[in-house]
Design an enzyme around this catalytic site. Structure first.
Site, PDB file in Angstrom:
ATOM      1  N   GLY A  12       0.829  -1.201   0.000  1.00 27.68           N
ATOM      2  CA  GLY A  12       0.000   0.000   0.000  1.00 27.68           C
ATOM      3  C   GLY A  12       0.866   1.254   0.000  1.00 27.68           C
ATOM      4  O   GLY A  12       2.101   1.176   0.097  1.00 27.68           O
ATOM      5  N   LYS A  16      -0.842   5.319  -5.581  1.00 30.09           N
ATOM      6  CA  LYS A  16      -1.863   4.960  -6.582  1.00 30.09           C
ATOM      7  C   LYS A  16      -2.766   6.140  -6.934  1.00 30.09           C
ATOM      8  O   LYS A  16      -3.162   6.280  -8.082  1.00 30.09           O
ATOM      9  CB  LYS A  16      -2.744   3.809  -6.069  1.00 30.09           C
ATOM     10  CG  LYS A  16      -2.014   2.509  -5.884  1.00 30.09           C
ATOM     11  CD  LYS A  16      -2.918   1.443  -5.314  1.00 30.09           C
ATOM     12  CE  LYS A  16      -3.352   1.699  -3.900  1.00 30.09           C
ATOM     13  NZ  LYS A  16      -2.282   1.663  -2.876  1.00 30.09           N
ATOM     14  N   GLY A  40      -5.967   5.922   1.869  1.00 32.65           N
ATOM     15  CA  GLY A  40      -5.777   7.371   1.798  1.00 32.65           C
ATOM     16  C   GLY A  40      -5.084   7.690   0.497  1.00 32.65           C
ATOM     17  O   GLY A  40      -3.914   7.392   0.339  1.00 32.65           O
ATOM     18  N   HIS A  41      -5.824   8.223  -0.454  1.00 40.99           N
ATOM     19  CA  HIS A  41      -5.243   8.500  -1.768  1.00 40.99           C
ATOM     20  C   HIS A  41      -5.030  10.005  -1.923  1.00 40.99           C
ATOM     21  O   HIS A  41      -5.973  10.785  -1.831  1.00 40.99           O
ATOM     22  CB  HIS A  41      -6.144   7.951  -2.880  1.00 40.99           C
ATOM     23  CG  HIS A  41      -6.181   6.455  -2.887  1.00 40.99           C
ATOM     24  ND1 HIS A  41      -7.033   5.716  -3.660  1.00 40.99           N
ATOM     25  CD2 HIS A  41      -5.433   5.550  -2.208  1.00 40.99           C
ATOM     26  CE1 HIS A  41      -6.814   4.427  -3.452  1.00 40.99           C
ATOM     27  NE2 HIS A  41      -5.856   4.311  -2.579  1.00 40.99           N
ATOM     28  N   GLN A 223      -5.135  -0.126  -0.696  1.00 40.24           N
ATOM     29  CA  GLN A 223      -4.087  -0.883  -0.027  1.00 40.24           C
ATOM     30  C   GLN A 223      -3.140  -1.495  -1.085  1.00 40.24           C
ATOM     31  O   GLN A 223      -3.059  -0.989  -2.179  1.00 40.24           O
ATOM     32  CB  GLN A 223      -4.648  -1.959   0.907  1.00 40.24           C
ATOM     33  CG  GLN A 223      -5.376  -1.413   2.135  1.00 40.24           C
ATOM     34  CD  GLN A 223      -6.803  -1.021   1.863  1.00 40.24           C
ATOM     35  OE1 GLN A 223      -7.546  -1.772   1.258  1.00 40.24           O
ATOM     36  NE2 GLN A 223      -7.194   0.158   2.290  1.00 40.24           N
ATOM     37  N   ARG A 310       5.822   5.554   8.404  1.00 42.00           N
ATOM     38  CA  ARG A 310       5.893   4.249   7.727  1.00 42.00           C
ATOM     39  C   ARG A 310       7.261   3.626   7.929  1.00 42.00           C
ATOM     40  O   ARG A 310       8.266   4.333   8.006  1.00 42.00           O
ATOM     41  CB  ARG A 310       5.630   4.418   6.236  1.00 42.00           C
ATOM     42  CG  ARG A 310       4.217   4.859   5.957  1.00 42.00           C
ATOM     43  CD  ARG A 310       3.944   4.998   4.467  1.00 42.00           C
ATOM     44  NE  ARG A 310       2.662   5.645   4.281  1.00 42.00           N
ATOM     45  CZ  ARG A 310       2.422   6.618   3.396  1.00 42.00           C
ATOM     46  NH1 ARG A 310       3.362   7.023   2.568  1.00 42.00           N
ATOM     47  NH2 ARG A 310       1.225   7.163   3.316  1.00 42.00           N
TER      48      ARG A 310
END
Ligand code: IMP
Length: 429
Positions: A12, A16, A40-41, A223, A310
């Site tokens: 993910g 994207k 979350g895009h 994801q 992350r």
């Protein structure tokens, strides 16, 4: 007719949203087929940054119809907030432009409470979920007691919500978690049903019609493949099918649609993951800080939904090769190449080692990666800032070599490279 499926090929957060935005310019419909507001895009258009959790990011293009598929789990509160913020930014969200499957499942405050209580009960072995109620909503779906968007249109919707809350309260009590008062939730959800009723439709019929009319449907995965409920690093996964075939079942499309499908796997130029679970190529120290960024930019490596930093590491070619297979990828898009500028050398994991044996395929998928050690290939880095490059031939030689190695490992050609968060910061190959 064209079905163009865009999925994340890693864990993910591959970027994207902005890739969907790029291809949405040539599509008539964009559709989400899995997950909920755990996603979350982020799409950057000039000065404006759109962070979308539920609504397909293609909606930002005025000519596009956005569809939320039956494979999704929908928190109506988030949905309405998102609709409001889009409209405030001048993006119309009429019932004609946003279609929602009657068979998508609803997320309620009870699901969110259960998610948090179950994570707390897992203690050290927690999954690191986003806390959005995703797992409990899909659990209810599988247990055949879920509430669907279509239930919002039923005369007894209030009673259905009340029953669901009472039912969830029994489990919450067993977990020693606070129980919920059904009354306010019923009132809130009745109100939501008024706002959403005209958006609810049989989207399977509408999408079939769109394909037959020669339109292009962009199916937008949420994801990443390694978080897939069946094919990911189980149990450290989400609760839906994130891989490309999920676009069919998650949108009510038949195999006909797949025959000519184009499947794009979005791959970040390095590896990241948020939440718990195995990560063989994970890095610590200064290099990790360098790849993650300070958090001052929206595209730094901090969760778009939770804000959590992350975990970061070298690109994992074994997992990418696996991802290419289970998705049936026809092409790759590499994102965030610009972040690697200035590193003296780079590494790519080309195989795993266990008991002196090398593996390029995993015996049982990626569920149990603990016994494997990554085998790296070292590649030269490049000094130049690539964020202004728009043509393949203008990339530094080492950057081209790095991309070619990724394509070779995946066995899939690279079609697009992004070198920054802006719409125009891409180069086609
Ligand atoms: P859940 O989907 O909230 O149940 O979380 C399950 C796992 O998937 C956790 O490790 C989350 O961090 C991860 N996850 C869920 N959604 C996303 C996403 O959109 N990007 C990256 N990781 C995600």
């Amino acid at each position: 007719m064209t079905l163009h499926i865009i999925i994340g090929a890693q864990w993910g957060d591959e970027g994207k949203g902005r890739i969907v935005d790029h291809y949405a310019a040539r599509a008539q419909v964009t559709a989400r087929f899995n997950g909920g507001d755990n996603a979350g895009h982020t799409v950057t258009v000039g000065e404006r940054i759109f962070k979308l959790h539920l609504i397909p990011s293609g909606i930002i293009h005025p000519h596009v119809t956005a569809v939320m598929g039956n494979g999704m789990v929908v928190n109506p509160r988030t949905l309405l907030e998102e609709m409001d913020s889009l409209m405030a930014a001048g993006v119309p969200v009429s019932p004609q432009r946003l279609r929602i499957s009657h068979a998508a499942h609803l997320i309620t405050p009870a699901h969110q409470a259960l998610d948090k209580a179950q994570e707390a009960a897992r203690g050290k072995g927690n999954i690191g979920t986003t806390g959005r109620g995703i797992g409990p909503a899909y659990t209810d779906k599988s247990a055949r007691r879920g509430l669907r968007m279509g239930d919002m249109l039923a005369g007894d919707f209030r009673e259905r919500i009340a029953d669901h809350i009472e039912d969830a309260n029994r489990t919450l009590a067993m977990l020693d978690a606070p129980i919920l008062d059904p009354g306010p939730v019923c009132d809130e959800y009745r109100k939501y049903s008024e706002f959403l009723k005209d958006h609810i439709a049989d989207i399977s019929v509408e999408l079939d019609g769109a394909l037959k009319a020669g339109k292009t449907i962009l199916a937008e995965g949420a994801q990443g493949s390694l978080l897939d409920i069946d094919f990911g690093t189980y149990p450290f996964v989400t609760s839906s099918n994130t891989v490309a075939p999920g676009a069919l079942t998650g949108l009510g499309l038949g195999l006909d649609a797949a025959r000519q499908a184009r499947v794009t796997g979005v791959v970040k130029a390095f590896q990241t993951r948020v939440g718990s679970g195995p990560f063989p190529t994970e890095l610590g120290g200064d290099l990790a800080l360098r790849l993650r960024g300070s958090g001052s930019n929206p595209w730094d490596e901090y969760g778009a939904t939770t804000g959590r930093p992350r975990r970061v590491g070298w690109l994992d070619g074994v997992l990418l090769r696996y991802s290419a297979r289970i998705n049936g990828l026809s092409e790759l898009v590499i994102t965030k190449l610009d972040i690697l500028s200035g590193l003296e050398s780079l590494r790519i994991c080309t195989a795993y080692r266990r008991d002196k044996k090398h593996f390029i395929d995993l015996p049982f998928g990626p569920a149990d990666l603990a016994p494997y050690e990554p085998v790296y290939e070292e590649l030269p880095g490049w000094e130049e800032d690539v964020s202004g490059v728009r043509r393949w031939k203008d990339l530094p030689k080492a950057a081209k070599h790095y991309i070619e190695q990724i394509a070779k490992l995946a066995g899939v050609p690279v079609k697009l490279v992004s070198v920054g968060p802006e719409r125009k910061q891409v180069l086609e190959i």
